[in-house]
Design an enzyme around this catalytic site. Structure first.
Site, PDB file in Angstrom:
ATOM      1  N   GLY A 153       0.764  -1.241   0.000  1.00 31.93           N
ATOM      2  CA  GLY A 153       0.000   0.000   0.000  1.00 31.93           C
ATOM      3  C   GLY A 153       0.791   1.284   0.000  1.00 31.93           C
ATOM      4  O   GLY A 153       0.222   2.363  -0.153  1.00 31.93           O
ATOM      5  N   GLU A 199       4.105  -6.683   1.876  1.00 33.33           N
ATOM      6  CA  GLU A 199       3.671  -7.036   0.518  1.00 33.33           C
ATOM      7  C   GLU A 199       3.674  -5.819  -0.397  1.00 33.33           C
ATOM      8  O   GLU A 199       2.641  -5.423  -0.926  1.00 33.33           O
ATOM      9  CB  GLU A 199       2.250  -7.624   0.561  1.00 33.33           C
ATOM     10  CG  GLU A 199       2.080  -8.843   1.441  1.00 33.33           C
ATOM     11  CD  GLU A 199       0.606  -9.248   1.610  1.00 33.33           C
ATOM     12  OE1 GLU A 199      -0.289  -8.468   1.232  1.00 33.33           O
ATOM     13  OE2 GLU A 199       0.365 -10.350   2.123  1.00 33.33           O
ATOM     14  N   PRO A 200       4.828  -5.179  -0.598  1.00 38.45           N
ATOM     15  CA  PRO A 200       4.845  -3.986  -1.445  1.00 38.45           C
ATOM     16  C   PRO A 200       4.672  -4.340  -2.924  1.00 38.45           C
ATOM     17  O   PRO A 200       5.234  -5.327  -3.394  1.00 38.45           O
ATOM     18  CB  PRO A 200       6.256  -3.427  -1.211  1.00 38.45           C
ATOM     19  CG  PRO A 200       7.091  -4.627  -0.921  1.00 38.45           C
ATOM     20  CD  PRO A 200       6.192  -5.563  -0.151  1.00 38.45           C
ATOM     21  N   TYR A 240      -9.542   5.061 -12.355  1.00 44.29           N
ATOM     22  CA  TYR A 240      -9.257   5.761 -11.090  1.00 44.29           C
ATOM     23  C   TYR A 240      -9.086   7.260 -11.299  1.00 44.29           C
ATOM     24  O   TYR A 240      -8.716   7.956 -10.357  1.00 44.29           O
ATOM     25  CB  TYR A 240      -7.957   5.258 -10.452  1.00 44.29           C
ATOM     26  CG  TYR A 240      -7.796   3.776 -10.272  1.00 44.29           C
ATOM     27  CD1 TYR A 240      -8.791   3.015  -9.663  1.00 44.29           C
ATOM     28  CD2 TYR A 240      -6.625   3.136 -10.665  1.00 44.29           C
ATOM     29  CE1 TYR A 240      -8.624   1.656  -9.478  1.00 44.29           C
ATOM     30  CE2 TYR A 240      -6.447   1.779 -10.473  1.00 44.29           C
ATOM     31  CZ  TYR A 240      -7.443   1.037  -9.880  1.00 44.29           C
ATOM     32  OH  TYR A 240      -7.259  -0.298  -9.687  1.00 44.29           O
ATOM     33  N   CYS A 280     -13.246   3.119 -28.779  1.00 43.50           N
ATOM     34  CA  CYS A 280     -14.560   3.743 -28.942  1.00 43.50           C
ATOM     35  C   CYS A 280     -15.265   3.924 -27.613  1.00 43.50           C
ATOM     36  O   CYS A 280     -16.335   3.366 -27.378  1.00 43.50           O
ATOM     37  CB  CYS A 280     -15.409   2.892 -29.865  1.00 43.50           C
ATOM     38  SG  CYS A 280     -14.457   2.186 -31.203  1.00 43.50           S
ATOM     39  N   TYR A 333       0.480  -1.912 -12.186  1.00 45.38           N
ATOM     40  CA  TYR A 333      -0.915  -1.946 -12.631  1.00 45.38           C
ATOM     41  C   TYR A 333      -1.071  -1.355 -14.028  1.00 45.38           C
ATOM     42  O   TYR A 333      -2.065  -0.716 -14.342  1.00 45.38           O
ATOM     43  CB  TYR A 333      -1.832  -1.246 -11.608  1.00 45.38           C
ATOM     44  CG  TYR A 333      -1.628  -1.778 -10.214  1.00 45.38           C
ATOM     45  CD1 TYR A 333      -2.088  -3.047  -9.877  1.00 45.38           C
ATOM     46  CD2 TYR A 333      -0.905  -1.068  -9.259  1.00 45.38           C
ATOM     47  CE1 TYR A 333      -1.856  -3.570  -8.612  1.00 45.38           C
ATOM     48  CE2 TYR A 333      -0.665  -1.588  -7.991  1.00 45.38           C
ATOM     49  CZ  TYR A 333      -1.148  -2.847  -7.675  1.00 45.38           C
ATOM     50  OH  TYR A 333      -0.911  -3.366  -6.435  1.00 45.38           O
TER      51      TYR A 333
HETATM   52  C1  LIG Z   1      -2.583  -5.338  -4.247  1.00 42.11           C
HETATM   53  C2  LIG Z   1      -2.145  -5.871  -2.949  1.00 42.11           C
HETATM   54  C3  LIG Z   1      -0.891  -5.525  -2.426  1.00 42.11           C
HETATM   55  C4  LIG Z   1       0.031  -4.524  -3.071  1.00 42.11           C
HETATM   56  O1  LIG Z   1      -0.487  -3.249  -2.977  1.00 42.11           O
HETATM   57  P1  LIG Z   1       0.404  -1.976  -3.424  1.00 42.11           P
HETATM   58  O2  LIG Z   1      -0.468  -0.818  -3.150  1.00 42.11           O
HETATM   59  O3  LIG Z   1       0.706  -2.154  -4.870  1.00 42.11           O
HETATM   60  O4  LIG Z   1       1.622  -1.984  -2.577  1.00 42.11           O
HETATM   61  C5  LIG Z   1      -0.488  -6.132  -1.250  1.00 42.11           C
HETATM   62  N1  LIG Z   1      -1.293  -7.013  -0.608  1.00 42.11           N
HETATM   63  C6  LIG Z   1      -2.512  -7.354  -1.071  1.00 42.11           C
HETATM   64  C7  LIG Z   1      -3.334  -8.325  -0.330  1.00 42.11           C
HETATM   65  C8  LIG Z   1      -2.979  -6.796  -2.257  1.00 42.11           C
HETATM   66  O5  LIG Z   1      -4.190  -7.122  -2.709  1.00 42.11           O
END
Ligand SMILES: *Cc1c(COP(=O)(O)O)cnc(C)c1O
Length: 417
Positions: A239, A273-274, A316, A342, A371
């Site tokens: 995140g 989890e980056p 977004y 289109c 993304y």
């Molecule tokens: C998408 C996601 C992430 C990565 O999020 P980022 O904003 O790209 O860092 C990490 N953990 C989970 C569970 C996700 O769904």
């Protein structure tokens, strides 16, 4: 910091002129910098130095095998959300015991696949999923290691479509019910509780939401431990945001400091989890101007990349800087940069102050490494674009442009038609 820089008014990726790659592979294409990817991983990982931690790169941000392999080589683990990502991760050389599996809708075949490979843990998002995983593990004579994804109800102050930790979001189990979840999990024969997980959203630029989430989780951990359940891992999700425009997100070292401070004294291993922060600014989308036109109200720059190639602006309203590959003396104009699809939602930028590009000029859509390609589609039967990686003065196509044959692969016309 990234390695897309101008030399004599010409955009380079590391030591390769972007124009040279365009001449070789055609447009549009995604372009990634090896040095940037590596640098971002090392900075992020080193920010947590001294702490027991495993950085699990979040595959969905960019799943190209070469990108995955690069992170695997640096010691990264992997955060996956599908069987397909597990397949890619294993192909790229991640060992299964460094893979965590998140997602609200894991299917039986995907659960079995992950159990069979022996992943590090499942991040459970509902009680029904917990029961199913217990059942499948029993059938396969395995013990399933799990964490419960807790929804701490904090506002990450980001776009509503990428906030995931509010009560109204579909993700995780709300914090009040999660203790019940842990009680149930601890009694299931084929489940081994090993962690707690949360992921509150994406493109978060301040530390407060992370700190708030950790505070809630720490309270919960105490309650869980009091039940006699052991917790080895805290998975803080991903995140962390990046600079697309004028944002000033906290640096990985500040992010780490906030987390490390909150965790002080807890005998726990951290999982992170980056996604975006590692790959976002390590990639660009290179596109060519096809046409110019002006209506009475607006100027349009029509380019050969559309919303099927880069969806973020459309869904977004995301901002991506758009820079000329060759800088000129031309004055800037205000224009919509639009694709060939289109749909009125098919734009890369609206009312953007931009260099006065003309047909055949190359434009670089910046910060497109996360993304970008992974959200691309074949809408309007447009071919998916190639991905290219640069290292120093070399470049290589790491995914070929699709062909018309690829487009109809697997389709058939039944005799009854
Ligand atoms: C998408 C996601 C992430 C990565 O999020 P980022 O904003 O790209 O860092 C990490 N953990 C989970 C569970 C996700 O769904």
């Amino acid at each position: 910091m990234h390695h897309f820089k101008y030399r004599n008014n010409e955009l380079y990726c590391e030591d390769v002129p972007v124009q040279r790659i365009a001449e070789n592979v055609g447009t549009p294409f995604y372009l990634y910098s090896h040095a940037t990817l590596k640098r971002h991983f090392l900075i992020f990982n080193q920010a947590f130095q001294g702490l027991n931690r495993l950085v699990c790169y979040s595959a969905k941000a960019n799943t190209n095998l070469a990108v995955l392999k690069l992170f695997a080589n640096l010691g990264s683990g992997l955060d996956i959300v599908s069987g397909g990502e597990l397949y890619r991760g294993l192909k790229a050389g991640f060992s299964a015991d460094k893979i965590v599996y998140s997602g609200v809708g894991k299917r039986i075949d995907e659960i079995d696949y992950a159990l069979d490979k022996g992943i590090l843990m499942f991040n459970i998002e509902s009680l029904e999923e917990l029961e199913l995983i217990d059942k499948r593990a029993g059938m396969l004579k395995k013990k399933a290691p799990i964490a419960i994804r807790v929804n701490p109800d904090v506002d990450p102050k980001t776009h509503p479509y990428i906030s995931t930790g509010l009560k109204k979001n579909k993700f995780g189990i709300d914090i009040e019910s999660s203790i019940q979840g842990y009680k149930i999990a601890s009694k299931l024969k084929n489940i081994q509780v090993i962690g707690i997980d949360c992921h509150i959203g994406s493109q978060i630029t301040e530390s407060k939401p992370f700190e708030d989430a950790l505070e809630s989780i720490k309270k919960l951990i105490t309650d869980i431990i009091n039940l006699g359940i052991k917790i080895k891992y805290i998975d803080m999700g991903g995140g962390l945001g990046i600079t697309y425009d004028a944002e000033s997100p906290l640096h990985p070292s500040e992010y780490a400091r906030a987390i490390v401070k909150s965790l002080e004294g807890m005998p726990i291993e951290l999982i992170l989890e980056p996604g975006r922060v590692l790959v976002g600014n390590a990639g660009i989308l290179v596109t060519k101007v096809l046409y110019r036109k002006a209506s009475r109200e607006k100027q349009f720059i029509i380019v050969d990349a559309g919303m099927n190639d880069l969806l973020r602006p459309s869904i977004y309203k995301a901002f991506h800087a758009i820079e000329p590959v060759l800088k000129s003396e031309e004055k800037t104009i205000v224009a919509d940069v639009v694709g060939p699809i289109c749909e009125s939602g098919d734009f890369l930028a609206l009312d953007r102050k931009i260099s006065n590009a003309k047909a055949d000029d190359l434009l670089a859509v910046m910060s497109a490494g996360a993304y970008g390609f992974t959200m691309s589609s074949n809408y309007c039967s447009r071919l998916k674009v190639p991905e290219v990686m640069v290292k120093d003065d070399r470049f290589e196509v790491i995914k070929a442009r699709q062909t018309y044959e690829d487009l109809i692969a697997g389709e058939c016309i039944p005799a009854f038609v």
